[in-house]
Design a protein around this motif. Structure first.
Motif, short mmCIF file in Angstrom:
data_model
loop_
_atom_site.label_atom_id
_atom_site.label_comp_id
_atom_site.label_asym_id
_atom_site.label_seq_id
_atom_site.Cartn_x
_atom_site.Cartn_y
_atom_site.Cartn_z
N MET A 1 0.84 -1.18 0.00
CA MET A 1 0.00 0.00 0.00
C MET A 1 0.89 1.24 0.00
N THR A 2 0.59 2.17 -0.84
CA THR A 2 1.37 3.39 -0.92
C THR A 2 0.91 4.38 0.14
N THR A 3 1.80 5.29 0.48
CA THR A 3 1.44 6.30 1.46
C THR A 3 0.79 7.49 0.77
N ILE A 4 -0.05 8.17 1.51
CA ILE A 4 -0.76 9.34 1.00
C ILE A 4 -0.27 10.54 1.80
N PRO A 5 0.39 11.51 1.14
CA PRO A 5 0.88 12.66 1.90
C PRO A 5 -0.26 13.53 2.38
N ASN A 6 -0.16 13.99 3.61
CA ASN A 6 -1.15 14.86 4.22
C ASN A 6 -0.43 15.82 5.15
N THR A 7 -0.90 17.04 5.21
CA THR A 7 -0.37 17.95 6.21
C THR A 7 -1.04 17.60 7.54
N LYS A 8 -0.51 18.13 8.63
CA LYS A 8 -1.12 17.89 9.94
C LYS A 8 -2.57 18.37 9.94
N ARG A 9 -2.80 19.53 9.34
CA ARG A 9 -4.15 20.10 9.29
C ARG A 9 -5.09 19.17 8.52
N GLY A 10 -4.63 18.62 7.40
CA GLY A 10 -5.45 17.73 6.59
C GLY A 10 -5.79 16.43 7.31
N LYS A 13 -8.44 17.14 9.88
CA LYS A 13 -9.76 17.27 9.27
C LYS A 13 -10.35 15.89 8.98
N LEU A 14 -9.53 14.95 8.53
CA LEU A 14 -10.01 13.59 8.28
C LEU A 14 -10.43 12.92 9.59
N ARG A 15 -9.64 13.11 10.66
CA ARG A 15 -10.00 12.53 11.96
C ARG A 15 -11.32 13.10 12.47
N GLU A 16 -11.52 14.41 12.28
CA GLU A 16 -12.77 15.04 12.71
C GLU A 16 -13.95 14.49 11.91
N GLU A 17 -13.76 14.31 10.60
CA GLU A 17 -14.83 13.76 9.78
C GLU A 17 -15.16 12.34 10.22
N LEU A 18 -14.15 11.53 10.48
CA LEU A 18 -14.35 10.15 10.91
C LEU A 18 -15.12 10.12 12.24
N HIS A 19 -14.72 11.00 13.15
CA HIS A 19 -15.40 11.08 14.45
C HIS A 19 -16.88 11.44 14.26
N ARG A 20 -17.16 12.42 13.41
CA ARG A 20 -18.54 12.84 13.15
C ARG A 20 -19.34 11.70 12.50
N LEU A 21 -18.73 11.02 11.55
CA LEU A 21 -19.42 9.92 10.88
C LEU A 21 -19.81 8.82 11.87
N LYS A 22 -18.89 8.51 12.80
CA LYS A 22 -19.13 7.42 13.74
C LYS A 22 -20.04 7.82 14.90
N THR A 23 -19.95 9.06 15.35
CA THR A 23 -20.69 9.45 16.55
C THR A 23 -21.99 10.20 16.28
N VAL A 24 -22.14 10.78 15.09
CA VAL A 24 -23.35 11.55 14.79
C VAL A 24 -24.13 10.90 13.65
N ASP A 25 -23.48 10.75 12.49
CA ASP A 25 -24.19 10.28 11.29
C ASP A 25 -24.65 8.82 11.40
N ARG A 26 -23.75 7.95 11.88
CA ARG A 26 -24.11 6.53 11.97
C ARG A 26 -25.28 6.31 12.94
N PRO A 27 -25.24 6.85 14.16
CA PRO A 27 -26.40 6.67 15.06
C PRO A 27 -27.69 7.27 14.49
N GLN A 63 -15.07 3.69 5.84
CA GLN A 63 -13.99 2.81 5.37
C GLN A 63 -12.96 3.60 4.57
N GLU A 64 -13.44 4.51 3.72
CA GLU A 64 -12.53 5.31 2.89
C GLU A 64 -11.64 6.21 3.77
N VAL A 65 -12.22 6.89 4.73
CA VAL A 65 -11.45 7.78 5.60
C VAL A 65 -10.48 6.99 6.46
N GLU A 66 -10.92 5.85 7.01
CA GLU A 66 -10.02 5.01 7.80
C GLU A 66 -8.84 4.53 6.95
N GLY A 67 -9.11 4.17 5.70
CA GLY A 67 -8.04 3.74 4.80
C GLY A 67 -7.05 4.86 4.52
#
Length: 158
Positions: A1-10, A13-27, A63-67
């Motif tokens: 699997m190749t690495t995907i470059p991301n800045t700390k800010r990016g 943002k992905l971690r925040e989206e994942l948290h929202r998906l799991k704690t708000v959208d999924r329920p 799944q996409e964000v976790e990947g």
């Protein structure tokens, strides 16, 4: 699997989206499916179908964000020492050689790119043309209107 470059800010943002998906959208979608089931016949229940479709989208995005996060190579631009060269995370001030207009871009990952905020994707034509350049160099970019030439005015790592 190749690495995907991301800045700390990016990455944040992905971690925040994942948290929202799991704690708000999924329920929320689970509740919506439950409510739609309570209405009776599922074969003609549009709310049920819409909620199931939404659930499929949310689970796919999780799944996409976790990947992306598992493959992320997080780069802090403030810790870069590229000797004045344009690299991932660098902020570059450019001058259009034809018009004299100046623009400033930061080269970021795919998920962070937002041209209105001056954040350009590492795989965009302009970013590819800039990588490795230094202050005073000229970059040629194949634009829809033809080749554009930009002089690198300044390179910073902020």
């Amino acid at each position: 699997m190749t690495t995907i470059p991301n800045t700390k800010r990016g990455a944040e943002k992905l971690r925040e989206e994942l948290h929202r998906l799991k704690t708000v959208d999924r329920p929320w979608v689970i509740t919506a499916i439950s409510d739609a089931r309570a209405q009776g016949d599922l074969s003609e229940n549009a709310e049920y179908e819409a909620a199931k479709d939404r659930q499929g989208f949310i689970e796919g995005r999780i799944q996409e964000v976790e990947g992306k996060l598992s493959a992320a190579q997080i780069i802090d631009p403030t810790e870069l020492d590229a000797g004045g060269r344009v690299v991932f995370g660098a902020t570059v001030k450019l001058e259009d050689e034809d018009t004299g207009d100046t623009v400033t871009y930061q080269i970021v990952g795919e998920d962070e790119a937002d041209l209105k905020q001056g954040l350009i994707n590492i795989s965009s034509p302009i970013a590819r043309a800039l990588i490795g350049k230094e202050e005073g160099d000229t970059a040629e970019v194949q634009a829809p209107g033809g080749i554009r030439r930009y002089e690198v005015v300044a390179v910073s790592y902020v």
